[in-house]
Design a protein around this motif. Structure first.
Motif, PDB file in Angstrom:
ATOM      1  N   TYR A  86      -0.663 123.613  61.892  1.00  0.00           N
ATOM      2  CA  TYR A  86      -1.310 123.440  60.591  1.00  0.00           C
ATOM      3  C   TYR A  86      -0.571 124.190  59.487  1.00  0.00           C
ATOM      4  O   TYR A  86      -0.730 123.873  58.319  1.00  0.00           O
ATOM      5  N   TYR A  87       0.240 125.157  59.853  1.00  0.00           N
ATOM      6  CA  TYR A  87       0.942 125.977  58.883  1.00  0.00           C
ATOM      7  C   TYR A  87       2.284 125.397  58.460  1.00  0.00           C
ATOM      8  O   TYR A  87       2.905 125.892  57.535  1.00  0.00           O
ATOM      9  N   GLN A  88       2.719 124.339  59.132  1.00  0.00           N
ATOM     10  CA  GLN A  88       4.055 123.805  58.894  1.00  0.00           C
ATOM     11  C   GLN A  88       4.012 122.566  58.012  1.00  0.00           C
ATOM     12  O   GLN A  88       3.284 121.619  58.295  1.00  0.00           O
ATOM     13  N   SER A  89       4.822 122.552  56.988  1.00  0.00           N
ATOM     14  CA  SER A  89       4.853 121.408  56.084  1.00  0.00           C
ATOM     15  C   SER A  89       5.306 120.135  56.798  1.00  0.00           C
ATOM     16  O   SER A  89       4.884 119.037  56.430  1.00  0.00           O
ATOM     17  N   SER A  90       6.104 120.281  57.832  1.00  0.00           N
ATOM     18  CA  SER A  90       6.603 119.111  58.572  1.00  0.00           C
ATOM     19  C   SER A  90       5.497 118.407  59.355  1.00  0.00           C
ATOM     20  O   SER A  90       5.680 117.290  59.838  1.00  0.00           O
ATOM     21  N   SER A  91       4.330 119.045  59.481  1.00  0.00           N
ATOM     22  CA  SER A  91       3.210 118.436  60.192  1.00  0.00           C
ATOM     23  C   SER A  91       2.485 117.397  59.340  1.00  0.00           C
ATOM     24  O   SER A  91       1.645 116.666  59.860  1.00  0.00           O
ATOM     25  N   TYR A  92       2.792 117.324  58.074  1.00  0.00           N
ATOM     26  CA  TYR A  92       2.076 116.446  57.142  1.00  0.00           C
ATOM     27  C   TYR A  92       3.006 115.361  56.627  1.00  0.00           C
ATOM     28  O   TYR A  92       4.162 115.633  56.285  1.00  0.00           O
ATOM     29  N   ASP A  93       2.490 114.143  56.565  1.00  0.00           N
ATOM     30  CA  ASP A  93       3.333 113.029  56.160  1.00  0.00           C
ATOM     31  C   ASP A  93       2.923 112.398  54.838  1.00  0.00           C
ATOM     32  O   ASP A  93       3.584 111.484  54.355  1.00  0.00           O
ATOM     33  N   SER A  94       1.835 112.883  54.267  1.00  0.00           N
ATOM     34  CA  SER A  94       1.419 112.393  52.953  1.00  0.00           C
ATOM     35  C   SER A  94       1.288 113.575  52.016  1.00  0.00           C
ATOM     36  O   SER A  94       0.704 114.605  52.382  1.00  0.00           O
TER      37      SER A  94
END
Length: 126
Positions: free
Chosen positions: A107-115
């Protein structure tokens, strides 16, 4: 899917501000959602996240001052920011993912989010 973040502004230290993020056509309940921020000359950093289960995660720097939440009926994500400091000055971005993570660190990693939404500027004067 494009997210829309808004609510930024100029405030004095110690004041509060609330950011909002909407996701047209995309139910927020089915997503992992988060806020990141980026100050000039610095890397984007994690601020807060909310899991599909409702679990909340915060950066140490905002723990106890910021609260992430979402209103399912309004399909909107919020970030309530209290006791703001000049160090909180940054462009704030909301982010979302269709995935559910088992590791807290994800949850802390920007790479976990695609939008991602466009940034909304928060400036805190001393």
């Amino acid at each position: 899917v494009q997210l829309q973040a808004y609510g930024g502004g100029l405030v004095q230290a110690g004041e509060s501000l609330s950011l909002s993020c909407s996701a047209p056509g995309r139910p927020l309940m089915s997503n992992s959602m988060a806020w990141f921020r980026q100050a000039p000359g610095k890397e984007r950093e994690f601020v807060a996240a909310i899991a599909r289960s409702g679990g909340e995660y915060y950066a140490d720097s905002v723990q106890g001052r910021f609260t992430i939440s979402r209103d399912i009926s309004k399909n909107t994500l919020y970030l309530q920011m209290n006791s703001l400091k000049p160090g909180d000055t940054a462009a704030y971005y909301c982010a979302g993912s269709q995935r559910v993570y088992t590791r807290r660190s994800s949850y802390y990693q920007s790479s976990s989010y695609d939008s991602w939404g466009q940034g909304t500027q928060v400036t805190v004067s001393s």
